[in-house]
Design a protein around this motif. Structure first.
Motif, PDB file in Angstrom:
ATOM      1  N   GLN A 163      15.022  -1.805 -41.650  1.00 19.35           N
ATOM      2  CA  GLN A 163      14.731  -2.765 -42.704  1.00 19.35           C
ATOM      3  C   GLN A 163      14.427  -4.146 -42.120  1.00 19.35           C
ATOM      4  O   GLN A 163      13.473  -4.810 -42.529  1.00 19.35           O
ATOM      5  N   ARG A 164      15.236  -4.587 -41.151  1.00 21.39           N
ATOM      6  CA  ARG A 164      15.015  -5.898 -40.535  1.00 21.39           C
ATOM      7  C   ARG A 164      13.707  -5.915 -39.740  1.00 21.39           C
ATOM      8  O   ARG A 164      12.982  -6.916 -39.748  1.00 21.39           O
ATOM      9  N   GLU A 165      13.413  -4.819 -39.065  1.00 20.67           N
ATOM     10  CA  GLU A 165      12.137  -4.743 -38.336  1.00 20.67           C
ATOM     11  C   GLU A 165      10.967  -4.912 -39.291  1.00 20.67           C
ATOM     12  O   GLU A 165      10.027  -5.677 -39.025  1.00 20.67           O
ATOM     13  N   ASP A 166      10.998  -4.203 -40.411  1.00 19.59           N
ATOM     14  CA  ASP A 166       9.921  -4.310 -41.393  1.00 19.59           C
ATOM     15  C   ASP A 166       9.802  -5.728 -41.937  1.00 19.59           C
ATOM     16  O   ASP A 166       8.692  -6.247 -42.121  1.00 19.59           O
ATOM     17  N   GLU A 167      10.943  -6.372 -42.193  1.00 22.13           N
ATOM     18  CA  GLU A 167      10.938  -7.745 -42.714  1.00 22.13           C
ATOM     19  C   GLU A 167      10.330  -8.710 -41.707  1.00 22.13           C
ATOM     20  O   GLU A 167       9.525  -9.585 -42.067  1.00 22.13           O
ATOM     21  N   ILE A 168      10.720  -8.562 -40.445  1.00 21.58           N
ATOM     22  CA  ILE A 168      10.232  -9.468 -39.397  1.00 21.58           C
ATOM     23  C   ILE A 168       8.721  -9.349 -39.242  1.00 21.58           C
ATOM     24  O   ILE A 168       7.999 -10.364 -39.185  1.00 21.58           O
ATOM     25  N   TYR A 169       8.212  -8.122 -39.200  1.00 21.87           N
ATOM     26  CA  TYR A 169       6.773  -7.937 -39.034  1.00 21.87           C
ATOM     27  C   TYR A 169       5.998  -8.313 -40.294  1.00 21.87           C
ATOM     28  O   TYR A 169       4.854  -8.803 -40.208  1.00 21.87           O
ATOM     29  N   LYS A 170       6.604  -8.110 -41.462  1.00 20.29           N
ATOM     30  CA  LYS A 170       5.945  -8.505 -42.713  1.00 20.29           C
ATOM     31  C   LYS A 170       5.765 -10.019 -42.750  1.00 20.29           C
ATOM     32  O   LYS A 170       4.696 -10.529 -43.125  1.00 20.29           O
ATOM     33  N   ARG A 171       6.811 -10.746 -42.370  1.00 23.65           N
ATOM     34  CA  ARG A 171       6.720 -12.203 -42.354  1.00 23.65           C
ATOM     35  C   ARG A 171       5.701 -12.683 -41.330  1.00 23.65           C
ATOM     36  O   ARG A 171       4.958 -13.641 -41.572  1.00 23.65           O
ATOM     37  N   ALA A 172       5.655 -12.031 -40.173  1.00 22.92           N
ATOM     38  CA  ALA A 172       4.673 -12.406 -39.157  1.00 22.92           C
ATOM     39  C   ALA A 172       3.254 -12.185 -39.671  1.00 22.92           C
ATOM     40  O   ALA A 172       2.364 -13.022 -39.460  1.00 22.92           O
ATOM     41  N   LYS A 173       3.039 -11.084 -40.365  1.00 22.22           N
ATOM     42  CA  LYS A 173       1.715 -10.779 -40.926  1.00 22.22           C
ATOM     43  C   LYS A 173       1.307 -11.844 -41.942  1.00 22.22           C
ATOM     44  O   LYS A 173       0.162 -12.325 -41.948  1.00 22.22           O
ATOM     45  N   ILE A 174       2.253 -12.242 -42.818  1.00 22.62           N
ATOM     46  CA  ILE A 174       1.982 -13.283 -43.809  1.00 22.62           C
ATOM     47  C   ILE A 174       1.653 -14.602 -43.103  1.00 22.62           C
ATOM     48  O   ILE A 174       0.715 -15.320 -43.477  1.00 22.62           O
ATOM     49  N   ALA A 175       2.439 -14.933 -42.076  1.00 18.93           N
ATOM     50  CA  ALA A 175       2.221 -16.184 -41.345  1.00 18.93           C
ATOM     51  C   ALA A 175       0.850 -16.197 -40.679  1.00 18.93           C
ATOM     52  O   ALA A 175       0.117 -17.205 -40.757  1.00 18.93           O
ATOM     53  N   TYR A 176       0.471 -15.106 -40.027  1.00 17.27           N
ATOM     54  CA  TYR A 176      -0.837 -15.046 -39.380  1.00 17.27           C
ATOM     55  C   TYR A 176      -1.956 -15.200 -40.409  1.00 17.27           C
ATOM     56  O   TYR A 176      -2.955 -15.890 -40.158  1.00 17.27           O
ATOM     57  N   GLY A 177      -1.810 -14.557 -41.558  1.00 23.06           N
ATOM     58  CA  GLY A 177      -2.826 -14.671 -42.600  1.00 23.06           C
ATOM     59  C   GLY A 177      -2.970 -16.101 -43.091  1.00 23.06           C
ATOM     60  O   GLY A 177      -4.093 -16.622 -43.248  1.00 23.06           O
ATOM     61  N   ALA A 178      -1.833 -16.765 -43.333  1.00 23.73           N
ATOM     62  CA  ALA A 178      -1.863 -18.152 -43.816  1.00 23.73           C
ATOM     63  C   ALA A 178      -2.445 -19.085 -42.765  1.00 23.73           C
ATOM     64  O   ALA A 178      -3.237 -19.992 -43.083  1.00 23.73           O
ATOM     65  N   LEU A 179      -2.082 -18.884 -41.521  1.00 21.02           N
ATOM     66  CA  LEU A 179      -2.583 -19.738 -40.447  1.00 21.02           C
ATOM     67  C   LEU A 179      -4.075 -19.505 -40.199  1.00 21.02           C
ATOM     68  O   LEU A 179      -4.814 -20.442 -39.900  1.00 21.02           O
ATOM     69  N   SER A 180      -4.496 -18.267 -40.336  1.00 24.26           N
ATOM     70  CA  SER A 180      -5.915 -17.953 -40.182  1.00 24.26           C
ATOM     71  C   SER A 180      -6.737 -18.647 -41.263  1.00 24.26           C
ATOM     72  O   SER A 180      -7.808 -19.211 -40.991  1.00 24.26           O
ATOM     73  N   THR A 181      -6.223 -18.628 -42.498  1.00 20.62           N
ATOM     74  CA  THR A 181      -6.906 -19.297 -43.604  1.00 20.62           C
ATOM     75  C   THR A 181      -6.959 -20.803 -43.385  1.00 20.62           C
ATOM     76  O   THR A 181      -7.992 -21.441 -43.597  1.00 20.62           O
ATOM     77  N   ARG A 182      -5.834 -21.376 -42.971  1.00 23.41           N
ATOM     78  CA  ARG A 182      -5.793 -22.826 -42.741  1.00 23.41           C
ATOM     79  C   ARG A 182      -6.729 -23.214 -41.604  1.00 23.41           C
ATOM     80  O   ARG A 182      -7.414 -24.243 -41.669  1.00 23.41           O
ATOM     81  N   LEU A 183      -6.766 -22.427 -40.552  1.00 20.90           N
ATOM     82  CA  LEU A 183      -7.593 -22.760 -39.388  1.00 20.90           C
ATOM     83  C   LEU A 183      -9.072 -22.669 -39.710  1.00 20.90           C
ATOM     84  O   LEU A 183      -9.842 -23.562 -39.335  1.00 20.90           O
ATOM     85  N   GLY A 184      -9.458 -21.605 -40.415  1.00 31.61           N
ATOM     86  CA  GLY A 184     -10.880 -21.405 -40.672  1.00 31.61           C
ATOM     87  C   GLY A 184     -11.657 -21.400 -39.378  1.00 31.61           C
ATOM     88  O   GLY A 184     -11.308 -20.691 -38.437  1.00 31.61           O
ATOM     89  N   GLU A 185     -12.698 -22.227 -39.324  1.00 28.74           N
ATOM     90  CA  GLU A 185     -13.485 -22.344 -38.095  1.00 28.74           C
ATOM     91  C   GLU A 185     -13.283 -23.698 -37.417  1.00 28.74           C
ATOM     92  O   GLU A 185     -14.103 -24.134 -36.609  1.00 28.74           O
ATOM     93  N   GLN A 186     -12.171 -24.367 -37.766  1.00 29.34           N
ATOM     94  CA  GLN A 186     -11.867 -25.650 -37.135  1.00 29.34           C
ATOM     95  C   GLN A 186     -11.380 -25.438 -35.701  1.00 29.34           C
ATOM     96  O   GLN A 186     -11.005 -24.334 -35.318  1.00 29.34           O
ATOM     97  N   ASN A 187     -11.330 -26.516 -34.968  1.00 24.63           N
ATOM     98  CA  ASN A 187     -10.791 -26.466 -33.609  1.00 24.63           C
ATOM     99  C   ASN A 187      -9.272 -26.542 -33.600  1.00 24.63           C
ATOM    100  O   ASN A 187      -8.623 -26.083 -32.663  1.00 24.63           O
ATOM    101  N   PHE A 188      -8.694 -27.173 -34.661  1.00 21.13           N
ATOM    102  CA  PHE A 188      -7.251 -27.346 -34.745  1.00 21.13           C
ATOM    103  C   PHE A 188      -6.783 -27.079 -36.171  1.00 21.13           C
ATOM    104  O   PHE A 188      -7.598 -27.003 -37.103  1.00 21.13           O
TER     105      PHE A 188
END
Length: 322
Positions: A163-188
């Motif tokens: 259960q904890r493994e699934d939670e940790i990877y789920k949160r990482a997936k959400i974080a990567y998605g949010a950061l990818s959206t925020r970054l877009g094609e910017q340099n920073f």
């Protein structure tokens, strides 16, 4: 400011763990500090310390009497900002999503990296980052000790491990998605200008891409976002591989078996090529302290093994191969 004046008079040193995986330092805590100083074009010298492999004071920076440790006041980057030495974030504090983005990187992604290194993999990457200079028995025991500590910190038990493994990877997936959206094609990440969040996230991304094995779940989730991969590799080329900036670091390796004079901010390295000479009283004291440290480490290992005697060894099983 007086501290800034001291920096100008005496070069800043960043003491980190050793380089591996084509990175200037493979330590997930050290690399962001390296990147932060590079993004700020702040001149510094990079030194490597492998005497205290499990010290939570590494990384640290020092210049003259000034020292900032990893385990004090929010870490090295926060301390450099608080002391007015180098602050890339002064204009970002009121920017929308700054706090939530910082929380995702420093909590969700930090937990995911910790899990991958110590629990979710065979430990080979962690061995190279932290214990490569130790003998195999000590290396393995310290690794198992850290696995136990990480499981405690992440709240992992036999009953909730999946259960904890699934939670940790789920949160990482959400974080990567949010950061990818925020970054877009910017340099920073924010306003297309570098910040401490770029340093922290870039350090995480580079360790994930270059230090974790191809079978890594975390690595596979990061690879789903092409713009993050491009961002990481582009900045790696500019900040790490170019090596042409006058503000770039000078590399010095510290392999001394001597203990520090005053905290871990002063390390001594005895050149092997010089002819033998009479040791000074200070050097004798250093050597004596180093022996005390090794004895204390051995005692800690023995105590750990006695405490862990009843622990399920199946949870801590590891290959004997280096």
């Amino acid at each position: 400011m007086e501290q800034v004046a001291e920096m100008e008079a005496e070069e800043l040193s960043l003491v980190a763990r050793k380089p591996y995986f084509d990175l200037p330092t493979a330590c997930p805590l050290c690399l962001p500090v390296f990147i932060y100083l590079k993004l700020a074009h702040f001149p510094f010298r990079l030194s490597f310390n492998s005497i205290f492999p499990d010290s939570d004071q590494i990384p640290y920076v020092e210049s003259g009497a000034y020292v900032a440790y990893n385990n004090e006041n929010g870490g090295v980057i926060e301390r450099l900002k608080q002391d007015g030495i180098v602050d890339l974030d002064s204009e970002f504090q009121s920017v929308p999503d700054w706090i939530s983005t910082k929380a995702m990187i420093s909590s969700w992604l930090a937990d995911a990296m910790m899990y991958e290194l110590w629990v979710g993999s065979d430990g080979r990457s962690a061995y190279k980052m932290y214990y490569s200079d130790l003998s195999w028995p000590m290396r393995k025991v310290l690794f198992l000790k850290q696995v136990y500590i990480v499981k405690q910190r992440l709240g992992i038990t036999k009953d909730n491990a999946k259960q904890r493994e699934d939670e940790i990877y789920k949160r990482a997936k959400i974080a990567y998605g949010a950061l990818s959206t925020r970054l877009g094609e910017q340099n920073f990440l924010f306003d297309d200008r570098p910040s401490s969040l770029d340093a922290t996230f870039l350090g995480h991304a580079l360790v994930t891409l270059h230090a974790l094995p191809d079978t890594s779940v975390l690595r596979s989730k990061l690879l789903e976002h092409d713009n993050i991969v491009r961002y990481a590799e582009k900045l790696k080329m500019e900040l790490i591989e170019s090596g042409s900036s006058s503000s770039g670091p000078q590399f010095h390796s510290v392999h001394s078996s001597s203990a520090p004079r005053k905290g871990p901010s002063n390390w001594s390295s005895k050149p092997k090529s010089k002819p033998k000479r009479e040791k000074t009283e200070e050097e004798k004291t250093f050597k004596r302290k180093a022996k005390y440290f090794l004895a204390a480490q051995l005692l800690a290992v023995l105590l750990f093994l006695s405490v862990m005697g009843g622990y399920d060894s199946g949870d801590l099983e590891l290959d004997n191969d280096d």
